[in-house]
Motif scaffolding. Structure first.
Motif: not given
Length: 454
Positions: A50-78
């Motif tokens: 649950d914690v991992v999912g929250d970190l990956l899908l955190e929006r950081e103040g943006r409206a709408g879902p996290v863009p795919t490139p940013a989400l893939l970057t977070r996944i690679a970092t994780l």
């Protein structure tokens, strides 16, 4: 209620119940521990993903879902972080095609939480938990974590539980078996003492181990009771023996004088009176002889003369010998050997005397002109039954105990000659041979059964 139920349960039954309850409790405890362990591990793993999912899908103040490139970057970092090396992440598009991540799935997973097995096709994972979340724009984020710290951990853990609880069960079962055998052995020793005393060895005692435990104290108390009973019985036997011995001598002298009076009587009336007194003296002497005989048998001294004998041959010989006596009294005597028992350890003369007395009682109390039947048979449990049956009036069931008592003459027999010691003597002979004497209704008549061990 519990006390009443325990009184009805045997030692073996109680041991079986305790073992059954212990096994049920142990197995239930083991299953509960395994289930609780699995639930606890699953909850911890769910909290982590649950914690991992929250970190990956955190929006950081943006409206709408996290863009795919940013989400893939977070996944690679994780995936590159050392403390998340056992977590797998996969991003799927709206068609279910992988967009990125460090795992691949063989089958699609439903939204929410689910269990994973080796058949999920994730390399290196045998058991785990999965969380599928909506990442927006039709995408799905799959997060997977292992529930086993190393391969085949669940099998090893189950084996540890089985060995641990199995050893406890073995120890308790072994202890219960040892306890049951110990108690059973001590009880068998007491039963052996009781059987020996019933057989006539009043000097037999329960052996002591010297441990001073509860069994030794019970055996010592039992032996003290037997000592006291033996003293009382010896005292009673001594009194009856002394009376019989002391009275037999003057009675013998009196009989001699009465016999001389009968020979020297001048008048027929005096001779008749003397003959009647002589008959009464003979009856008294016979009664004292029977008392001494019973005392001798009950003392168990005759056991030293026990020898192997053929009961079938003994019955045939005795019945044949008694046939003329029965015919002279107007009875028809028959005998049958239903089955020949194995060689029997006993006193031949006492057994012959018992059978002669049984046939004599049947002749005396049977129907005039009736039939007397002697039968020897073996029982299903290997015992031996020697029966004498007549077709006379018999004895009412409520009078059976009275008939087996010393001097226990029934009202219907008081007009006949006798002293009421015949059946007690036969019962004493049966007890000497570790058997018993039973009376039953022949309808009509009486069945007297000497039941002996095989």
């Amino acid at each position: 209620m519990i006390d009443a139920a325990l009184r009805r349960v045997s030692l073996r039954g109680l041991t079986a119940w305790v073992l059954a309850l212990f096994l049920i409790a142990t197995i239930a405890t083991g299953v509960s521990i395994i289930a609780a362990n699995r639930v606890t591990v699953a909850r911890l793993v769910d909290r982590r993903i649950d914690v991992v999912g929250d970190l990956l899908l955190e929006r950081e103040g943006r409206a709408g879902p996290v863009p795919t490139p940013a989400l893939l970057t977070r996944i690679a970092t994780l995936a590159g972080q050392r403390d998340t090396g056992d977590i797998g992440v996969l991003l799927l598009d709206s068609a279910g095609r992988p967009l990125g991540g460090n795992i691949r799935l063989r089958h699609a997973l439903p939204l929410g939480r689910s269990d994973l097995r080796a058949r999920a096709g994730i390399a290196g994972l045998s058991h785990g938990r999965a969380l599928v979340r909506d990442a927006g724009a039709g995408r799905r984020l799959v997060i997977v974590a292992e529930t086993e710290p190393f391969d085949d951990y669940r099998t090893q853990r189950t084996r540890i539980y089985l060995i641990g609880f199995g050893s406890i069960i073995l120890i308790v079962v072994g202890g219960m078996i040892a306890f049951s055998r110990l108690v059973g052995r001590r009880i068998d020793e007491q039963r052996a003492a009781v059987d020996a005393i019933i057989a006539g060895d009043i000097r037999h005692r329960v052996p002591l181990t010297g441990s001073a435990d509860v069994f030794d104290r019970q055996a010592a108390a039992f032996n003290r009771m037997l000592d006291r009973i033996g003293e009382l019985m010896e005292g009673m036997r001594g009194v009856s023996n002394d009376i019989a011995h002391d009275l037999r001598t003057p009675l013998g002298s009196l009989r001699g004088q009465v016999a001389r009076m009968a020979e020297e009587a001048d008048a027929p009336e005096q001779a008749a009176w003397a003959q009647g007194a002589l008959a009464q003296c003979d009856a008294l002497l016979a009664m004292f002889a029977a008392l001494l005989r019973i005392a001798e048998v009950e003392a168990g001294h005759r056991q030293a003369g026990f020898a192997p004998l053929d009961l079938a041959a003994l019955v045939e010989e005795t019945a044949t010998m008694m046939m003329p006596v029965a015919e002279e009294a107007g009875h028809h005597l028959t005998f049958a050997i239903t089955s020949r028992p194995a060689p029997f350890q006993g006193d031949r003369q006492l057994l012959i005397q018992a059978l002669v007395n049984l046939i004599g009682n049947a002749i005396k109390h049977g129907r005039p002109g009736g039939t007397i039947h002697v039968e020897l048979a073996t029982t299903d449990d290997g015992g031996i039954t020697l029966q004498v049956r007549d077709d006379g009036p018999g004895i009412a069931p409520e009078d059976h105990a009275q008939a087996l008592r010393r001097f226990g003459r029934l009202d219907s027999a008081r007009t006949r000659a006798g002293h009421g010691l015949g059946l007690p003597l036969i019962a004493a002979i049966a007890r000497l041979h570790r058997g018993r004497l039973d009376l039953s209704d022949a309808r009509p008549g009486l069945v007297v059964s000497m039941i002996l061990p095989g």
